[in-house]
Design an enzyme around this catalytic site. Structure first.
Site, mmCIF file in Angstrom:
data_model
loop_
_atom_site.group_PDB
_atom_site.id
_atom_site.type_symbol
_atom_site.label_atom_id
_atom_site.label_comp_id
_atom_site.label_asym_id
_atom_site.label_seq_id
_atom_site.Cartn_x
_atom_site.Cartn_y
_atom_site.Cartn_z
ATOM 1 N N ARG A 136 -33.360 71.227 -3.519
ATOM 2 C CA ARG A 136 -34.357 70.169 -3.612
ATOM 3 C C ARG A 136 -34.669 69.594 -2.238
ATOM 4 N NH1 ARG A 136 -33.164 65.649 -5.728
ATOM 5 N NH2 ARG A 136 -35.275 65.105 -6.349
ATOM 6 N N LYS A 154 -20.390 68.748 -6.866
ATOM 7 C CA LYS A 154 -21.564 69.519 -7.266
ATOM 8 C C LYS A 154 -21.195 70.954 -7.615
ATOM 9 C CE LYS A 154 -26.328 70.561 -5.953
ATOM 10 N NZ LYS A 154 -27.440 70.243 -5.036
ATOM 11 N N ARG A 207 -22.680 54.391 -5.109
ATOM 12 C CA ARG A 207 -22.060 53.547 -4.096
ATOM 13 C C ARG A 207 -20.819 52.852 -4.669
ATOM 14 N NH1 ARG A 207 -23.957 48.244 -4.974
ATOM 15 N NH2 ARG A 207 -25.794 48.124 -6.330
#
Length: 340
Positions: free
Chosen positions: A128, A199, A337
């Protein structure tokens, strides 16, 4: 000449080494009809491509991690009859610039049918936002599926979420139940496949369409299969912590079976999506949502918004609760976060 004989020498050697075990340079040279020096050079090319190979005097060469070279005939034979009826063409290439770009150049796929293209090596694989997708031969699964839509669904922007659900369905068929319980697969909006916050893979969609008319989409899926330390370091350096199927107890020798499952789930899912949109997939996506309830930053071209992720709406947009109320995002880069 057979299809395998027409492949470059480096691809033929990779196919020989794939299942594991040592193969002497002399035996490979005799079997492939080339010199031992040609074998040595081709092995060097494989190493340059990132393949980890053990070379032992008087024993020969072997892959550090045995893997199943991609086999188009084997993948096709593994598909059910419904999927095969939708499949116009399935190809496996040794090296391409990009499977997505190659399929996107086509324009003649019949409605509700597809072409599938896989490659061991992509010289310009894309993620992406223009990022490079890093993949070594045998270490990843790079698959693109081009699908012709008779008419574009209203919620076409949610296609990436639907593909994520399809990919999870396919991968779960190969991951042991105990591993799934301890390390569940998740989806990170908009197009990432995750496990334990790392990932596992990504989705890239290229699309062209006429307003209210037919369209053509190319869906690219990249899955980490077996990453060595060099590949992990490269991916980490790009700002992403990876995981792979091997760490989830899926053998790299199952690559063709995993590819077949991905194709089946995609074809089934696209058929439903074209007629019913996101709604049949939304609940399953929500259950796998890696962001829901977490503090996030969402970065768009205009600004970065801080808030708490609250799932997706019926159109697939990300909902984020902020001090100024609920904000809806149809695109953006999301990072988790630390809780304040």
């Amino acid at each position: 000449m057979s299809a395998s004989a027409a492949q470059p020498l480096v691809a033929r050697i990779f196919r020989k080494l794939g299942p594991g075990g040592f193969h002497s340079g002399a035996a490979l040279a005799a079997e492939l009809g080339v010199s031992r020096n040609a074998i040595w050079k081709a092995v060097g090319t494989l190493k340059e491509l990132g393949v980890s190979i053990h070379a032992v005097r008087n024993r020969g060469y072997r892959l550090a991690v045995p893997t199943a070279p991609l086999d188009g005939e084997l993948i096709r034979d593994s598909l059910n009859s419904t999927t095969r009826a939708r499949l116009r063409q399935l190809e496996v290439a040794w090296q391409l610039e990009s499977t997505n770009s190659t399929l996107f150049a086509r324009a003649d796929v019949p409605p509700e049918h597809c072409d599938v293209l896989l490659a061991e090596v992509q010289s310009a694989g894309r993620g992406r936002r223009g990022r490079t997708w890093l993949a070594t031969p045998g270490g990843a699964l790079c698959l693109s599926l081009g699908w012709s839509l008779g008419q574009m669904p209203r919620d076409m922007g949610s296609l990436g979420l639907v593909v994520g659900v399809c990919a999870l369905q396919a991968l779960r068929a190969h991951i042991p139940a105990g591993i799934q319980a301890s390390t569940p697969l998740q989806l990170k909006w908009p197009n990432d496949l995750n496990c334990a916050g790392r990932k596992l893979g990504g989705i890239l969609i290229d699309m062209r369409a006429e307003a209210g008319g037919p369209g053509y989409v190319v869906i690219g899926i990249g899955i980490n299969v077996a990453l060595d330390e060099t590949a992990r370091s490269q991916i980490n350096a790009a700002g992403t912590e990876p995981c792979d199927l091997k760490s989830l107890e899926v053998s790299p020798l199952q690559r063709n079976a995993v590819a077949a499952s991905l194709i089946e789930c995609l074809v089934r899912g696209l058929t439903v999506f074209e007629h019913e949109g996101l709604r049949p997939f939304r609940e399953e996506w929500q259950e796998a949502d890696a962001l829901r309830g977490r503090a996030v930053n969402v970065t768009t071209v205009q600004e970065t918004t801080r808030g708490v992720a609250r799932g997706i709406d019926l159109d697939g947009a990300l909902l984020v609760e902020t001090p100024n109320g609920l904000v809806r995002f149809v695109s953006g880069e999301v990072s988790v976060r630390a809780e304040s």
